[in-house]
Design a protein around this motif. Structure first.
Motif, PDB file in Angstrom:
ATOM      1  N   ILE A   1       0.858  -1.185   0.000  1.00 18.96           N
ATOM      2  CA  ILE A   1       0.000   0.000   0.000  1.00 18.96           C
ATOM      3  C   ILE A   1       0.902   1.246   0.000  1.00 18.96           C
ATOM      4  CG2 ILE A   1      -1.869   1.212   1.187  1.00 18.96           C
ATOM      5  CD1 ILE A   1      -2.521  -1.440   2.597  1.00 18.96           C
TER       6      ILE A   1
ATOM      7  N   VAL B   1       0.594   4.455   0.265  1.00 15.62           N
ATOM      8  CA  VAL B   1       0.382   5.540   1.219  1.00 15.62           C
ATOM      9  C   VAL B   1       1.047   5.251   2.569  1.00 15.62           C
ATOM     10  CG1 VAL B   1      -1.806   4.762   2.231  1.00 15.62           C
ATOM     11  CG2 VAL B   1      -1.364   7.215   1.975  1.00 15.62           C
TER      12      VAL B   1
ATOM     13  N   CYS C   1       1.500  11.003   7.350  1.00 13.26           N
ATOM     14  CA  CYS C   1       0.286  11.793   7.195  1.00 13.26           C
ATOM     15  C   CYS C   1       0.381  13.034   8.079  1.00 13.26           C
ATOM     16  CB  CYS C   1      -0.940  10.960   7.563  1.00 13.26           C
ATOM     17  SG  CYS C   1      -2.508  11.846   7.347  1.00 13.26           S
TER      18      CYS C   1
ATOM     19  N   MET D   1       0.428  12.606  -1.250  1.00 17.84           N
ATOM     20  CA  MET D   1      -0.720  11.736  -1.486  1.00 17.84           C
ATOM     21  C   MET D   1      -1.899  12.227  -0.665  1.00 17.84           C
ATOM     22  SD  MET D   1       1.236   8.029  -1.440  1.00 17.84           S
ATOM     23  CE  MET D   1       2.492   8.567  -0.263  1.00 17.84           C
ATOM     24  N   ASP D   2      -3.077  11.743  -0.998  1.00 18.52           N
ATOM     25  CA  ASP D   2      -4.321  12.166  -0.356  1.00 18.52           C
ATOM     26  C   ASP D   2      -4.394  11.622   1.069  1.00 18.52           C
ATOM     27  OD1 ASP D   2      -6.854  12.835   0.422  1.00 18.52           O
ATOM     28  OD2 ASP D   2      -7.877  11.812  -1.231  1.00 18.52           O
TER      29      ASP D   2
ATOM     30  N   GLU E   1      -6.775   8.721   2.153  1.00 21.55           N
ATOM     31  CA  GLU E   1      -6.471   7.313   1.916  1.00 21.55           C
ATOM     32  C   GLU E   1      -5.693   6.685   3.064  1.00 21.55           C
ATOM     33  OE1 GLU E   1      -4.366   7.049  -1.726  1.00 21.55           O
ATOM     34  OE2 GLU E   1      -5.960   7.979  -2.936  1.00 21.55           O
TER      35      GLU E   1
END
Length: 377
Positions: free
Chosen positions: A30, A32, A37, A118-119, A122
Motif C-alpha cells: 500500500i 500511502v 500523514c 498523497m491524499d 487514503e
C-alpha cells in the motif's frame, strides 16, 4: 481540507519525526503507508504513520515559538525523502505550504523543495471509535521496565505466532505480562490505576511492545491503555499508539512454573552476567555448565579443538544441596541483561526441570525460567 500553511521549528519537527518514523512501512504493497500523514487543524498539527501492525500518532499544539498555523489542511508525504530533506535544512523555522494539488512546498532560508504528496483521506485513521473491553493507567517508568524485562523471552520465529507475543492478563487492578518462546519464560505482575471494567486477556506482538517502550519518554507520566476486540491503544500526553493483537490462545503457564525447589543460591547479578558472557565465548552450541561448590558458583564451557573456559563467582547465600546443570548461555545472557536488580536468586528444581531466576530487589511477582539442556555428562 483547505490547502495548508504553517511555520514549524526544525528541532521540534525532528523530535516528532524520530518518534513517528518507528511505524513507517518500507515494504508494504500500500503506497500511502510509506508516507507520513500530516494534518493541520486550527490549534494543532497531527503526524501519523502506520505499518498495519502498529500506528503512531503525535500531536503538536500551536504556540508562538515552535509552531504557527496560518491555514489548515492535510497531505501524506514520502517519509524517506521528507526526513532526509528536513535533516539537511538550516536550524530555525521551516515553512510548509500546499496550494494546489498534492504538492508540498518546503521553504527554509534560500532552500525550496517540492515533494509530491498523497491524499490524506487514503491514510488509515487511528481515531475510530471501537467498543472498549478494558481501560487502565500505568506509570511510564514501571511499564517500560516491565516490557523490557519480559519481551526478551518472546520467540522470533513465526512458526508459532502466539509465542512471538506478550500475554496481557488484566484483572481489575493488576496486569500480568507473560512471555515464552518454549525454552524461556518471563513473567511480571504490576498494579494499575484508574481502572475501568473487570478483566481482559490479549496477546500483543512483542516487537511492537518493545518499540512502544522506547517511545515513552517521561518516566514520571502515566500511560492509558485501552483494549478493544482486535487492537490495543497506548496514550500518553501527545502520543498515541495503536497495535494489532495476535489471534490465538497463549499457552497456560500454571503447569510450567515449578511449585518447589531443591536448592537456592543468591548472587550479584553483574558478576553472574559477566561470568556467563565470558564462558559463552567458547561455548560449543552455546552450552555452558553451572555447578555449585561450598561457597561459589562454577561456570564452564568448551569447544572441541579450540579450547575451554572456567570461571567462578562467590555465593552470597546458599540453601539446599549442591547442583550442576547445563544451559544455553546465549539465552541466559539475554535474560540476565534484562534483569534490573543488583542481586538475583537462582532456584534449582531438578536436572530436567527449569531453572528459576528471581530478581532480589524487585517485587516478588517477577520471575524468569530457562529450560536446561540435556548433555551426556
Amino acid at each position: 481540507m483547505e490547502p495548508l500553511l504553517i511555520d514549524i521549528r526544525k528541532d521540534s519537527l525532528i523530535n516528532v519525526l524520530q518518534l513517528v518514523l518507528k511505524a513507517v512501512s518500507h515494504n508494504n504493497l500500500i503506497p500511502v503507508l510509506a508516507g507520513i500523514c500530516i494534518e493541520v487543524h486550527t490549534t494543532e498539527i497531527v503526524f501519523t504513520t502506520s505499518n498495519t501492525s502498529m500506528t503512531i500518532q503525535y500531536r503538536v499544539s500551536q504556540d508562538s515559538d515552535s509552531l504557527i498555523i496560518y491555514r489548515t489542511g492535510g497531505i501524506v508525504v514520502p517519509a524517506r525523502y521528507f526526513i532526509e530533506v528536513i535533516r539537511k535544512l538550516n536550524e530555525g523555522l521551516i515553512i510548509f505550504e500546499v496550494n494546489q494539488g498534492l504538492i508540498l512546498t518546503i521553504i527554509s532560508g534560500s532552500s525550496q523543495i517540492r515533494l509530491q504528496g498523497m491524499d490524506p483521506g487514503e491514510f488509515p485513521s487511528i481515531n475510530k471509535d471501537y467498543p472498549m473491553n478494558a481501560k487502565f493507567r500505568i506509570n511510564n517508568s514501571l511499564l517500560k521496565s516491565t516490557i523490557r524485562q519480559v519481551a526478551i523471552a518472546a520467540s522470533s520465529s513465526e512458526a508459532r505466532p502466539v509465542l512471538t507475543g506478550v500475554s496481557f492478563d488484566y484483572n481489575n487492578d493488576y496486569l500480568r505480562l507473560v512471555v515464552t518462546d518454549g525454552i524461556r519464560l518471563a513473567s511480571r505482575t504490576i498494579y494499575t490505576e484508574n481502572n475501568w471494567n473487570n478483566n481482559t486477556k490479549i496477546l500483543i506482538p512483542a516487537q511492537n511492545l518493545y518499540e512502544i517502550s522506547k517511545l515513552l519518554k517521561n518516566d514520571d507520566d502515566t500511560t492509558e491503555i485501552v483494549t478493544f476486540a482486535n487492537q490495543v491503544r497506548f496514550t500518553t500526553n501527545e502520543l498515541k499508539i495503536d497495535s494489532v493483537l495476535i489471534d490465538g490462545v497463549f499457552p497456560s503457564i500454571m503447569n510450567i512454573i515449578p511449585k518447589g525447589y531443591i536448592s537456592e543460591v543468591l548472587l550479584e547479578s553483574n558478576l553472574l552476567l559477566r561470568a556467563v558472557e565470558c564462558v559463552s565465548v567458547l561455548a560449543g552450541e552455546s552450552i555452558i555448565k553451572l555447578a555449585t561448590t561450598t561457597c561459589a558458583l562454577a561456570l564452564f564451557s568448551q569447544t572441541a579443538d579450540i579450547g575451554e573456559i572456567q570461571n567462578e563467582i562467590p555465593l552470597i547465600e546458599m540453601e539446599g544441596e549442591d547442583f550442576n546443570i547445563s544451559l544455553n548461555g546465549k539465552l541466559l545472557v539475554d535474560l540476565l541483561r534484562s534483569i534490573e536488580s543488583e542481586k538475583i536468586r537462582i532456584r534449582f528444581t531438578g536436572k530436567v526441570s527449569p531453572i528459576i531466576l528471581i530478581p532480589e530487589d524487585i517485587d516478588s511477582s517477577t520471575l524468569f525460567l530457562i529450560t536446561p539442556v540435556r548433555t551426556h555428562n
